[in-house]
Design an enzyme around this catalytic site. Structure first.
Site, PDB file in Angstrom:
ATOM      1  N   ARG A   1       0.920  -1.205  -0.040  1.00 42.93           N
ATOM      2  CA  ARG A   1      -0.048   0.099   0.050  1.00 42.93           C
ATOM      3  C   ARG A   1       0.899   1.359   0.144  1.00 42.93           C
ATOM      4  NH1 ARG A   1      -5.273  -1.953   2.275  1.00 42.93           N
ATOM      5  NH2 ARG A   1      -6.038  -0.232   2.273  1.00 42.93           N
TER       6      ARG A   1
ATOM      7  N   LYS B   1       0.712  10.125  -0.713  1.00 40.93           N
ATOM      8  CA  LYS B   1      -0.214  11.030  -0.268  1.00 40.93           C
ATOM      9  C   LYS B   1       0.535  11.772   0.949  1.00 40.93           C
ATOM     10  CE  LYS B   1      -4.148  10.480  -2.255  1.00 40.93           C
ATOM     11  NZ  LYS B   1      -4.916  11.526  -2.572  1.00 40.93           N
TER      12      LYS B   1
ATOM     13  N   PRO C   1      -5.082  -2.500   7.136  1.00 40.96           N
ATOM     14  CA  PRO C   1      -5.234  -2.001   8.430  1.00 40.96           C
ATOM     15  C   PRO C   1      -6.449  -2.736   9.340  1.00 40.96           C
ATOM     16  CG  PRO C   1      -5.162  -0.370   6.764  1.00 40.96           C
ATOM     17  CD  PRO C   1      -5.284  -1.813   6.122  1.00 40.96           C
TER      18      PRO C   1
ATOM     19  N   TYR D   1       0.560   4.418  -2.180  1.00 46.50           N
ATOM     20  CA  TYR D   1      -0.598   5.411  -2.129  1.00 46.50           C
ATOM     21  C   TYR D   1      -0.340   6.075  -0.663  1.00 46.50           C
ATOM     22  CZ  TYR D   1      -5.468   6.964  -1.730  1.00 46.50           C
ATOM     23  OH  TYR D   1      -6.629   7.693  -1.539  1.00 46.50           O
TER      24      TYR D   1
ATOM     25  N   GLN E   1     -11.640  -7.276  11.119  1.00 53.81           N
ATOM     26  CA  GLN E   1     -11.073  -5.744  10.811  1.00 53.81           C
ATOM     27  C   GLN E   1     -12.300  -4.976  10.972  1.00 53.81           C
ATOM     28  OE1 GLN E   1     -11.326  -8.266   8.507  1.00 53.81           O
ATOM     29  NE2 GLN E   1     -10.822  -7.362   6.643  1.00 53.81           N
ATOM     30  N   THR E   2     -12.004  -3.704  11.104  1.00 52.95           N
ATOM     31  CA  THR E   2     -13.166  -2.448  11.232  1.00 52.95           C
ATOM     32  C   THR E   2     -12.825  -1.202  10.212  1.00 52.95           C
ATOM     33  OG1 THR E   2     -11.857  -1.018  12.737  1.00 52.95           O
ATOM     34  CG2 THR E   2     -13.485  -2.847  13.748  1.00 52.95           C
TER      35      THR E   2
ATOM     36  N   GLN F   1      -7.741  -1.743  12.160  1.00 49.43           N
ATOM     37  CA  GLN F   1      -9.034  -0.818  12.490  1.00 49.43           C
ATOM     38  C   GLN F   1      -8.925   0.574  12.020  1.00 49.43           C
ATOM     39  OE1 GLN F   1      -8.852  -0.927  16.889  1.00 49.43           O
ATOM     40  NE2 GLN F   1      -6.430  -0.052  16.594  1.00 49.43           N
TER      41      GLN F   1
HETATM   42  N1  UDP Z   1     -12.458  -6.316   2.072  1.00 42.62           N
HETATM   43  C1  UDP Z   1     -13.080  -7.781   2.012  1.00 42.62           C
HETATM   44  N2  UDP Z   1     -13.744  -8.337   1.041  1.00 42.62           N
HETATM   45  C2  UDP Z   1     -13.563  -7.671  -0.377  1.00 42.62           C
HETATM   46  C3  UDP Z   1     -12.782  -6.360  -0.242  1.00 42.62           C
HETATM   47  C4  UDP Z   1     -12.406  -5.758   0.902  1.00 42.62           C
HETATM   48  O1  UDP Z   1     -13.173  -8.349   3.294  1.00 42.62           O
HETATM   49  O2  UDP Z   1     -14.105  -8.268  -1.201  1.00 42.62           O
HETATM   50  C5  UDP Z   1     -11.862  -5.930   3.230  1.00 42.62           C
HETATM   51  C6  UDP Z   1     -10.481  -5.515   3.004  1.00 42.62           C
HETATM   52  O3  UDP Z   1      -9.569  -6.334   3.265  1.00 42.62           O
HETATM   53  C7  UDP Z   1     -10.373  -4.262   3.912  1.00 42.62           C
HETATM   54  C8  UDP Z   1     -11.854  -3.872   4.082  1.00 42.62           C
HETATM   55  O4  UDP Z   1     -12.794  -4.742   3.472  1.00 42.62           O
HETATM   56  O5  UDP Z   1     -10.224  -4.816   5.337  1.00 42.62           O
HETATM   57  C9  UDP Z   1     -12.079  -2.685   3.327  1.00 42.62           C
HETATM   58  O6  UDP Z   1     -11.267  -2.601   2.040  1.00 42.62           O
HETATM   59  P1  UDP Z   1     -11.581  -1.608   0.863  1.00 42.62           P
HETATM   60  O7  UDP Z   1     -10.704  -2.294  -0.221  1.00 42.62           O
HETATM   61  O8  UDP Z   1     -12.832  -1.196   0.545  1.00 42.62           O
HETATM   62  O9  UDP Z   1     -10.764  -0.477   1.484  1.00 42.62           O
HETATM   63  P2  UDP Z   1      -9.478   0.098   2.643  1.00 42.62           P
HETATM   64  O10 UDP Z   1     -10.177   0.542   3.598  1.00 42.62           O
HETATM   65  O11 UDP Z   1      -8.744  -1.241   2.871  1.00 42.62           O
HETATM   66  O12 UDP Z   1      -8.615   1.026   1.580  1.00 42.62           O
END
Ligand code: UDP
Length: 318
Positions: free
Chosen positions: A149, A156, A285, A152, A216-217, A287
């Site tokens: 990651r 940023k 992440p 990005y 995870q949140t 949380q």
């Molecule tokens: N995630 C998931 N299933 C999916 C896509 C994402 O469980 O099909 C999880 C991903 O691992 C993360 C959270 O959902 O923990 C949010 O992911 P997203 O890619 O939307 O955005 P992020 O917050 O990671 O940038």
């Protein structure tokens, strides 16, 4: 009536922001190179019949943008241009770093030459996999500089620092929004992010893919609320003397697990929930939740749309 330049205007958040400003009667100049933005979003803006919308297909890392926009009377610049989905990090790492560094440099030069107010959409990713919870603006973050990651996160973070230094030297009136997870109509269906993935999977009668064990949140903000926050931040003056006073978390502090998100969406879409658990991506992440006290106190920003309401509208317009 103001003249507003939006980079990334064909993107998900950029197009909602443009729509709001056009509906308020402003002149909006949009720029995008469609690396992740959609032509459909631009066509929609052109058909609104409100305000005045002009669009330029350009890459903001191209120095030509400086000549193009510097002699226009621009009052405000919202700099959003950047691929932002974790799915893009693998294939567009170089483009992401370049748009942060070179695109940021060009757009700041336009702000300097036009005297426009400048708002940059940074990200909650600057906090990485946070060790402090919830995250407030003074937290420095926990970021892997060489992880999947990092293009990005570090791109940023670089631009936040560049903006501060550029502004000290050239006096640009800047503000930085750290945008947390946002969702709503007109997201890319193949965006790879959790809400578009789940909606598509429910519609196709497939199991939803949950990465890791789903504990995870995240905290999901409806795009209309997010746009409110951005406009309020642009409208705010009276910042303190420190660059840190110009940084604001913008998002919804309602924190849920990914398992709870899947359950909520199943209920909203009236579908049975079947889950396929997959491996958690590296550096995902565990949380994330914004502390928005600063935006609340100084900007009067507070998200109004509940997750259920926002998901319902998103699905209706999918
Ligand atoms: N995630 C998931 N299933 C999916 C896509 C994402 O469980 O099909 C999880 C991903 O691992 C993360 C959270 O959902 O923990 C949010 O992911 P997203 O890619 O939307 O955005 P992020 O917050 O990671 O940038």
């Amino acid at each position: 009536m103001k003249t507003v330049l939006i980079t990334g205007a064909a993107g998900f958040i950029g197009s909602h922001l443009a729509e709001r400003l056009l509906n308020e009667g402003h002149v909006v100049i949009g720029v995008d190179n469609f690396v992740t933005g959609s032509k459909g979003n631009v066509e929609r803006l052109g058909e609104l019949g409100m305000g005045e919308f002009e669009f330029f297909e350009m890459n903001v890392i191209d120095g030509g943008v400086i000549e193009k926009f510097s002699n226009m009377n621009i009052d405000e610049i919202y700099h959003l241009a950047c691929p932002a989905s974790p799915k893009d990090f693998k294939n567009l790492g170089v483009e992401i770093l370049e748009v942060c560094a070179l695109g940021g440099k060009n757009i700041l030069e336009i702000a300097k030459r036009t005297g426009a107010k400048f708002l940059y959409t940074s990200t909650s990713e600057v906090y990485g996999d946070p060790l402090e919870h919830p995250q407030c603006e003074n937290y420095f973050g926990n970021v892997n500089t060489l992880g999947p990651r990092s293009c990005y996160d570090e791109g940023k973070r670089f631009l936040e620092s560049y903006i501060m230094n550029f502004s000290e030297k050239h006096g640009v009136d800047f503000r930085i929004a750290r945008v947390f997870n946002t969702y709503g109509p007109h997201m890319r269906k193949d965006d790879g992010r959790v809400i578009p993935n789940f909606i598509e999977q429910f519609l196709n009668g497939e199991s939803v893919t949950i990465y890791g064990n789903g504990t995870q949140t995240r905290s999901f903000c409806y795009v209309g609320d997010l746009v409110d926050g951005l406009i309020k931040l642009m409208g705010h003056d009276g910042f303190g003397d420190s660059a840190r006073d110009r940084v604001f978390n913008i998002g919804n502090p309602h924190e849920i697990t990914i398992n709870e998100l899947a359950e909520t969406l199943a209920k909203v879409m009236d579908k049975d929930l079947n889950v396929e658990y997959k491996e958690l991506p590296k550096d995902d992440p565990l949380q994330r939740c914004p502390d928005i006290s600063r935006a609340k106190e100084m900007l009067g920003f507070e998200p109004k749309i509940t997750l259920e309401e926002g998901l319902r509208w998103t699905c209706e317009m999918w």
